[in-house]
Design a protein around this motif. Structure first.
Motif, PDB file in Angstrom:
ATOM      1  N   UNK A  18      24.303  22.510  55.709  1.00 11.24           N
ATOM      2  CA  UNK A  18      25.401  21.719  55.139  1.00 11.24           C
ATOM      3  C   UNK A  18      26.483  22.588  54.499  1.00 11.24           C
ATOM      4  N   UNK A  19      26.377  23.902  54.671  1.00 10.03           N
ATOM      5  CA  UNK A  19      27.530  24.761  54.427  1.00 10.03           C
ATOM      6  C   UNK A  19      28.561  24.535  55.541  1.00 10.03           C
ATOM      7  N   UNK A  20      28.086  24.047  56.705  1.00 11.56           N
ATOM      8  CA  UNK A  20      28.944  23.848  57.866  1.00 11.56           C
ATOM      9  C   UNK A  20      28.977  22.399  58.347  1.00 11.56           C
ATOM     10  N   UNK A  21      27.881  21.664  58.137  1.00 13.12           N
ATOM     11  CA  UNK A  21      27.754  20.305  58.657  1.00 13.12           C
ATOM     12  C   UNK A  21      27.794  19.294  57.509  1.00 13.12           C
ATOM     13  N   UNK A  22      28.156  18.045  57.831  1.00 14.03           N
ATOM     14  CA  UNK A  22      28.086  16.949  56.875  1.00 14.03           C
ATOM     15  C   UNK A  22      27.187  15.867  57.449  1.00 14.03           C
ATOM     16  N   UNK A  23      26.214  15.416  56.662  1.00 11.69           N
ATOM     17  CA  UNK A  23      25.261  14.423  57.130  1.00 11.69           C
ATOM     18  C   UNK A  23      25.483  13.119  56.372  1.00 11.69           C
ATOM     19  N   UNK A  24      25.889  12.086  57.089  1.00 12.32           N
ATOM     20  CA  UNK A  24      26.038  10.756  56.506  1.00 12.32           C
ATOM     21  C   UNK A  24      24.691  10.031  56.586  1.00 12.32           C
ATOM     22  N   UNK A  25      24.357   9.246  55.560  1.00 16.95           N
ATOM     23  CA  UNK A  25      23.129   8.449  55.540  1.00 16.95           C
ATOM     24  C   UNK A  25      21.884   9.279  55.881  1.00 16.95           C
ATOM     25  N   UNK A  26      21.601  10.307  55.077  1.00 19.22           N
ATOM     26  CA  UNK A  26      20.492  11.206  55.419  1.00 19.22           C
ATOM     27  C   UNK A  26      19.131  10.522  55.505  1.00 19.22           C
ATOM     28  N   UNK A  27      18.919   9.432  54.754  1.00 18.79           N
ATOM     29  CA  UNK A  27      17.640   8.720  54.861  1.00 18.79           C
ATOM     30  C   UNK A  27      17.444   8.159  56.265  1.00 18.79           C
ATOM     31  N   UNK A  28      18.501   7.579  56.825  1.00 23.38           N
ATOM     32  CA  UNK A  28      18.424   7.048  58.182  1.00 23.38           C
ATOM     33  C   UNK A  28      18.261   8.176  59.196  1.00 23.38           C
ATOM     34  N   UNK A  29      18.973   9.258  58.981  1.00 20.50           N
ATOM     35  CA  UNK A  29      18.871  10.404  59.876  1.00 20.50           C
ATOM     36  C   UNK A  29      17.451  10.968  59.858  1.00 20.50           C
ATOM     37  N   UNK A  30      16.853  11.018  58.672  1.00 19.42           N
ATOM     38  CA  UNK A  30      15.491  11.555  58.543  1.00 19.42           C
ATOM     39  C   UNK A  30      14.513  10.774  59.412  1.00 19.42           C
ATOM     40  N   UNK A  31      14.610   9.450  59.375  1.00 19.91           N
ATOM     41  CA  UNK A  31      13.706   8.616  60.169  1.00 19.91           C
ATOM     42  C   UNK A  31      13.894   8.897  61.655  1.00 19.91           C
ATOM     43  N   UNK A  32      15.136   9.000  62.096  1.00 18.54           N
ATOM     44  CA  UNK A  32      15.417   9.195  63.516  1.00 18.54           C
ATOM     45  C   UNK A  32      14.960  10.559  64.011  1.00 18.54           C
TER      46      UNK A  32
END
Length: 267
Positions: A18-32
């Protein structure tokens, strides 16, 4: 989203820089991403982030999307990543976690981190010594330990019994027992001798994993407090070994962290 999969003692997570990327809704991303059939396959998601109060920040999510406070194996992987990629310039640095600031020391080899030592801080006993509860009508004894997240340590009397435990069927009964309203990580321990213990773990939010760094620390600490092992002990996990030491009143964890593969995923 670009990612790297890493593992420490078989405890595998998807890591995002995340120095380079932005993660929206990380809880949802974690499940996927954690789904081992339709996703990448992991024990959860860990974001490697800048920090205002430390050299780096670890933001952790379990496979079910719940947020974790601390992951010992995850912290070693984050440490290796930021050291190898030049985000930290020293072999000693600090890491912000949900359980406070952790102090890291890297042992490099050929310019990259090989072994990582993590000062896990202080642990506390949180139960009677031991405390008894009923699991499916059967009385079980455990020692409660807090090391930034909650653990219940259970002892079994043979390595064979430990190996034959069917945690897939009974793990949730331990994790979600009414004694633990916030759920709990459950460790099952066999003591080989004063320098070696064997462990299996059922992690809250993830199920059985090949290793759990905070669980290894909690188990070693409980065993030390019982006077059943030395103040440095090797914890043998399904995915590898960790060396846990008690120095004064602080716990240190030493082990390797390794890359598995890198990739990119679209949602």
């Amino acid at each position: 989203m670009k990612f790297v999969k890493m593992q420490g003692a078989g405890n595998d997570y998807v890591y995002v820089d995340c120095f380079k990327e932005k993660v929206e809704n990380p809880s949802e991303v974690a499940v996927k991403v954690s789904d081992r059939h339709f996703g990448i396959g992991s024990d959860g998601l860990i974001l490697i982030c800048p920090s205002d109060i430390a050299d780096v920040k670890m933001d952790m999510y379990n496979a079910d999307g719940s947020r974790g406070l601390m992951c010992g194996n995850g912290s070693r992987c984050v440490a290796k990543y930021v050291y190898d990629h030049g985000y930290v310039k020293s072999e000693k640095f600090t890491m912000e976690t949900g359980a406070g600031i952790k102090y890291i020391e890297v042992e490099p080899k050929d310019g990259v981190a090989e072994y990582i030592n993590v000062n896990m801080g202080k642990a506390t006993i949180t139960s009677d010594f031991p405390e008894k509860i009923l699991i499916n009508g059967e009385e079980k004894e455990f020692i409660g330990v807090d090391i930034g997240n909650p653990h219940a340590v259970y002892y079994v009397n043979s390595l064979k019994k430990l190996k034959e435990m069917n945690l897939e069927n009974v793990g949730e009964y331990y994790e979600k027992h009414e004694r633990f309203p916030q759920k709990v990580n459950s460790e099952f321990i066999y003591i080989e001798d004063r320098k070696n213990i064997h462990m299996r773990v059922w992690e809250r939010g993830s199920g059985e994993t090949l290793a759990c760094g905070t669980g290894a620390c909690a188990s070693a600490f409980a065993t030390m407090k019982r006077g059943l092992c030395e103040t440095t002990v090797r914890v043998h996990l399904l995915g590898g070994n960790l060396d846990i030491s008690l120095v004064g009143d602080e716990i240190y964890m030493r082990g390797k962290a390794e890359y598995v593969f890198t990739g990119e995923i679209n949602f």
